[in-house]
Design a protein around this motif. Structure first.
Motif, PDB file in Angstrom:
ATOM      1  N   GLY A 246       0.815  -1.211   0.000  1.00 17.20           N
ATOM      2  CA  GLY A 246       0.000   0.000   0.000  1.00 17.20           C
ATOM      3  C   GLY A 246       0.847   1.259   0.000  1.00 17.20           C
ATOM      4  N   THR A 247       1.955   1.232   0.744  1.00 17.20           N
ATOM      5  CA  THR A 247       2.849   2.390   0.779  1.00 17.20           C
ATOM      6  C   THR A 247       3.486   2.624  -0.588  1.00 17.20           C
ATOM      7  OG1 THR A 247       3.330   2.007   3.121  1.00 17.20           O
ATOM      8  CG2 THR A 247       4.883   3.385   1.891  1.00 17.20           C
ATOM      9  N   ALA A 248       3.855   1.536  -1.256  1.00 18.89           N
ATOM     10  CA  ALA A 248       4.444   1.672  -2.592  1.00 18.89           C
ATOM     11  C   ALA A 248       3.447   2.306  -3.557  1.00 18.89           C
ATOM     12  CB  ALA A 248       4.884   0.305  -3.105  1.00 18.89           C
ATOM     13  N   ARG A 249       2.174   1.853  -3.502  1.00 16.40           N
ATOM     14  CA  ARG A 249       1.153   2.442  -4.368  1.00 16.40           C
ATOM     15  C   ARG A 249       0.902   3.902  -4.004  1.00 16.40           C
ATOM     16  NH1 ARG A 249      -1.215  -2.752  -3.768  1.00 16.40           N
ATOM     17  NH2 ARG A 249      -2.515  -2.003  -2.051  1.00 16.40           N
ATOM     18  N   PHE A 250       0.931   4.202  -2.711  1.00 14.49           N
ATOM     19  CA  PHE A 250       0.721   5.574  -2.255  1.00 14.49           C
ATOM     20  C   PHE A 250       1.805   6.504  -2.802  1.00 14.49           C
ATOM     21  CE2 PHE A 250       1.966   8.753   0.977  1.00 14.49           C
ATOM     22  CZ  PHE A 250       0.831   9.548   0.966  1.00 14.49           C
TER      23      PHE A 250
END
Length: 351
Positions: A246-250
């Motif tokens: 999720g952090t990578a997508r964010f």
């Protein structure tokens, strides 16, 4: 294993179905021409698709499977239909010894349940674990397990996960003595649950394992490249994995939004595009594709459901490496050393 490796492919699994799984198998064959495949799925669908890949057609056979496991199907339902589904029949080929490993992009829960029931856990392993490669800012990927197969684990489970994860890292990443760490709420030895502290004590005593146990690691250090194998229970591991994804997508979405905010930003994007493309490539899950159910009497690799042909080919490559290295034998040898070292503390120092 002897002879050319044969991989059983659940050709109907995944978001994109046979078009992607067969294209991935064709790409894997280009990389490893000695490969052979058994493709499980609807013959009426697979036949025309296979005809588009002449080299693959010469190296593969189709086994008709009238059913496929749905993405939202309950594991209990998938188990009951295992004799007729492409997923169940691919795993059964590993059980019967007609394939050296199985690869599927299908329903994770169904794949895990079907594989565990069909193949059973190997001697010396209490519970299988789901392991995967994750990117770091270092020069190599890390192995993390368990990622969701076991929500609660005791010290014995964690030690077994450490052994299996280290063997996996040696085979797939190519490290002679991977650095192993336990995911914890602090780096200090006294931190964490009793299970974590007991597992750490046993791993420190295991002098004859080809790994370097470096203690505890906190979640904010996972991507720093400070450890090669991260060991945790499936509950914490799955949360950590989803948080990282999720952090990578964010970050990537935030960059896209920022670059579109003004003309100056768009110009800045053009200038920095080589760097952003490198970031995108590094975070692309297709480049790290191929989660493995470690600890079973057979090799089963889980591909991302939305994997590209290149991603599916990478998952096949993982299965081939594990089969060629005889991962079960290596795990069994290391477990025997753990038991001796724990039973005879200081044996390594005396030697």
């Amino acid at each position: 294993m002897t002879g050319a490796p044969r991989i059983a492919v659940d050709a109907m699994g995944g978001d994109r179905g046979p078009a992607t799984t067969l294209a991935g198998a064709a790409l894997a064959l280009q990389r490893l021409p000695e490969l052979r495949f058994t493709l499980f799925g609807d013959e009426a669908v697979l036949g025309p698709e296979l005809s588009r890949h002449a080299e693959l057609a010469a190296a593969a056979e189709i086994v008709h499977a009238p059913d496929a496991v749905a993405g939202d199907e309950k594991p209990s339902q998938a188990i009951r239909r295992a004799r007729t589904t492409s997923m169940g029949l691919a795993i059964d080929a590993v059980k019967r010894g007609t394939a050296d490993g199985a690869v599927s992009a299908g329903n994770t829960g169904a794949l895990m349940a079907t594989a565990k029931l069909a193949l059973r856990t190997m001697a010396g392993i209490d519970r299988p674990a789901l392991a995967a490669l994750l990117p770091t800012i270092g020069d190599r990927d890390l192995v993390m397990l368990d990622l969701g197969a076991n929500t609660e684990c005791d010290a014995r489970n964690l030690v077994q996960f450490a052994v299996m994860g280290a063997v996996y890292s040696r085979i797939v990443v190519g490290l002679a003595e991977p650095r192993v760490a336990l995911l914890n709420i602090g780096a200090e030895e006294m931190k964490g649950t009793e299970s974590l502290r007991d597992a750490a004590q046993q791993l420190r005593a295991a002098d004859h394992l080809p790994l370097d146990f470096i203690g505890n690691i906190e979640a904010d250090r996972l991507g720093r490249g400070e450890a090669d194998v991260i060991v945790t229970d499936g509950f914490s591991g799955n949360i950590a994995l989803k948080t990282m994804e999720g952090t990578a997508r964010f970050v990537t979405d935030l960059l896209k939004s920022a670059f579109r905010s003004s003309l100056r930003s768009k110009i800045g994007f053009l200038i920095s595009r080589p760097a952003t493309e490198l970031l995108r490539h590094h975070l692309d899950p297709n480049n790290h594709n191929g989660a493995v159910f470690l600890g079973l009497n057979g090799i089963v690799v889980k591909s991302h459901g939305g994997a590209t042909p290149a991603g599916f080919a990478n998952a096949i490559g993982v299965a081939v490496k594990l089969a060629q290295a005889d991962i079960s034998r290596l795990v069994a040898n290391d477990l025997a050393n753990v038991r001796r070292d724990v039973a005879e503390p200081g044996r390594g120092a005396a030697a």
